[in-house]
Design a protein around this motif. Structure first.
Motif, PDB file in Angstrom:
ATOM      1  N   GLU A  54       0.825  -1.218   0.000  1.00 11.90           N
ATOM      2  CA  GLU A  54       0.000   0.000   0.000  1.00 11.90           C
ATOM      3  C   GLU A  54       0.855   1.261   0.000  1.00 11.90           C
ATOM      4  N   LEU A  61       1.076   6.706  -6.865  1.00 11.98           N
ATOM      5  CA  LEU A  61      -0.065   7.554  -7.205  1.00 11.98           C
ATOM      6  C   LEU A  61       0.260   9.029  -6.978  1.00 11.98           C
ATOM      7  N   LEU A  90      -2.519   1.997 -13.275  1.00 13.96           N
ATOM      8  CA  LEU A  90      -3.293   0.864 -12.782  1.00 13.96           C
ATOM      9  C   LEU A  90      -3.310  -0.292 -13.789  1.00 13.96           C
ATOM     10  N   ARG A  97      -2.088  -1.457  -8.542  1.00 13.12           N
ATOM     11  CA  ARG A  97      -3.409  -2.106  -8.594  1.00 13.12           C
ATOM     12  C   ARG A  97      -3.720  -2.812  -7.281  1.00 13.12           C
ATOM     13  N   LEU A 100      -4.511  -0.417  -4.347  1.00 16.10           N
ATOM     14  CA  LEU A 100      -5.881   0.091  -4.384  1.00 16.10           C
ATOM     15  C   LEU A 100      -6.859  -0.941  -3.837  1.00 16.10           C
ATOM     16  N   SER A 113      -5.916   5.230   2.055  1.00 12.70           N
ATOM     17  CA  SER A 113      -6.988   5.041   1.092  1.00 12.70           C
ATOM     18  C   SER A 113      -6.536   5.679  -0.213  1.00 12.70           C
ATOM     19  N   LEU A 114      -6.199   4.853  -1.201  1.00 14.47           N
ATOM     20  CA  LEU A 114      -5.750   5.407  -2.469  1.00 14.47           C
ATOM     21  C   LEU A 114      -6.868   6.148  -3.187  1.00 14.47           C
ATOM     22  N   HIS A 115      -8.103   5.724  -2.961  1.00 16.93           N
ATOM     23  CA  HIS A 115      -9.227   6.487  -3.524  1.00 16.93           C
ATOM     24  C   HIS A 115      -9.276   7.884  -2.913  1.00 16.93           C
ATOM     25  N   TRP A 118      -6.586  10.051  -4.492  1.00 19.54           N
ATOM     26  CA  TRP A 118      -7.013  10.525  -5.805  1.00 19.54           C
ATOM     27  C   TRP A 118      -8.082  11.615  -5.657  1.00 19.54           C
ATOM     28  N   GLU A 156     -12.275   2.606 -13.031  1.00 16.57           N
ATOM     29  CA  GLU A 156     -11.278   1.732 -12.394  1.00 16.57           C
ATOM     30  C   GLU A 156     -11.931   0.429 -11.940  1.00 16.57           C
TER      31      GLU A 156
END
Length: 199
Positions: A54, A61, A90, A97, A100, A113-115, A118, A156
């Motif tokens: 992670e 990212l 990704l 990948r 995420l 939290s990669l979301h 972003w 995604e």
């Protein structure tokens, strides 16, 4: 250092293929060509190696968003470029990948939290686009943020089962649809929905 990176990549492949819950230390060590004892020299347990995956994914990212911001002539173009660059990341990088996916695993807690990472990138670039006068006067920055976040996260998710959802063509189609609505024609003409890297 090389062994550690091989373990992170092997773990990413195992987590992406089998899920965090199903992947085992034996799976990871075997894929990396390392004994379980060798794995434990670098990582105390499966949770520690998942955290390393992670962390590396988050760094990738952040670097992708940073590069898009520094390479574009406006913040709106930077947002377009970032969406393309993250889709490419990704599609081509198993660590990104898996990172995420790990953040959404119900069987583990995550400090990242990669979301969310972003989402913060989108928020920053939309705010800067407003400051630069890039948006039409009737466009709500909040609505634009919501639309871009929902569309890109949706692409995604769809792309996990069908890579065509994360292609440059799909993203360019999204931006071609959106740009005439969010910015005046004299500004839209200077924006490249395929990303500036495509020029």
């Amino acid at each position: 250092m090389r062994t550690r990176q091989e373990l992170i990549r092997a773990a990413a492949e195992a987590f992406a293929l089998r899920s965090y819950h199903q992947a085992t230390i034996a799976d990871i060590s075997e894929a990396a060509g390392v004994s379980p004892g060798g794995l434990h020299f670098h990582f105390t347990n499966k949770a520690a190696i998942a955290e390393a995956v992670e962390d590396e994914a988050a760094q990738l990212l952040r670097a992708t968003c940073r590069d898009a911001r520094s390479g574009a002539h406006t913040s709106l173009q930077a947002l377009i470029d970032a969406s393309h660059a993250i889709a490419a990341l990704l599609s081509g990088n198993i660590v990104a990948r898996a990172g995420l996916l790990l953040g959404q695993e119900p069987t583990r807690s995550s400090k990242l939290s990669l979301h969310q990472e972003w989402a913060e990138c989108i928020h920053l670039l939309v705010r800067r686009a407003v400051e630069e006068g890039q948006l039409s006067s009737d466009v709500s920055p909040r609505d634009l943020y919501t639309a871009v976040l929902a569309a890109t996260v949706g692409l995604e998710a769809l792309g996990r089962g069908d890579g065509r959802w994360l292609t440059p063509q799909t993203l360019a189609s999204f931006w071609r649809l959106l740009l005439p609505r969010i910015c005046p024609p004299h500004r839209a003409v200077h924006l490249n929905p395929t990303g500036t890297a495509a020029r």
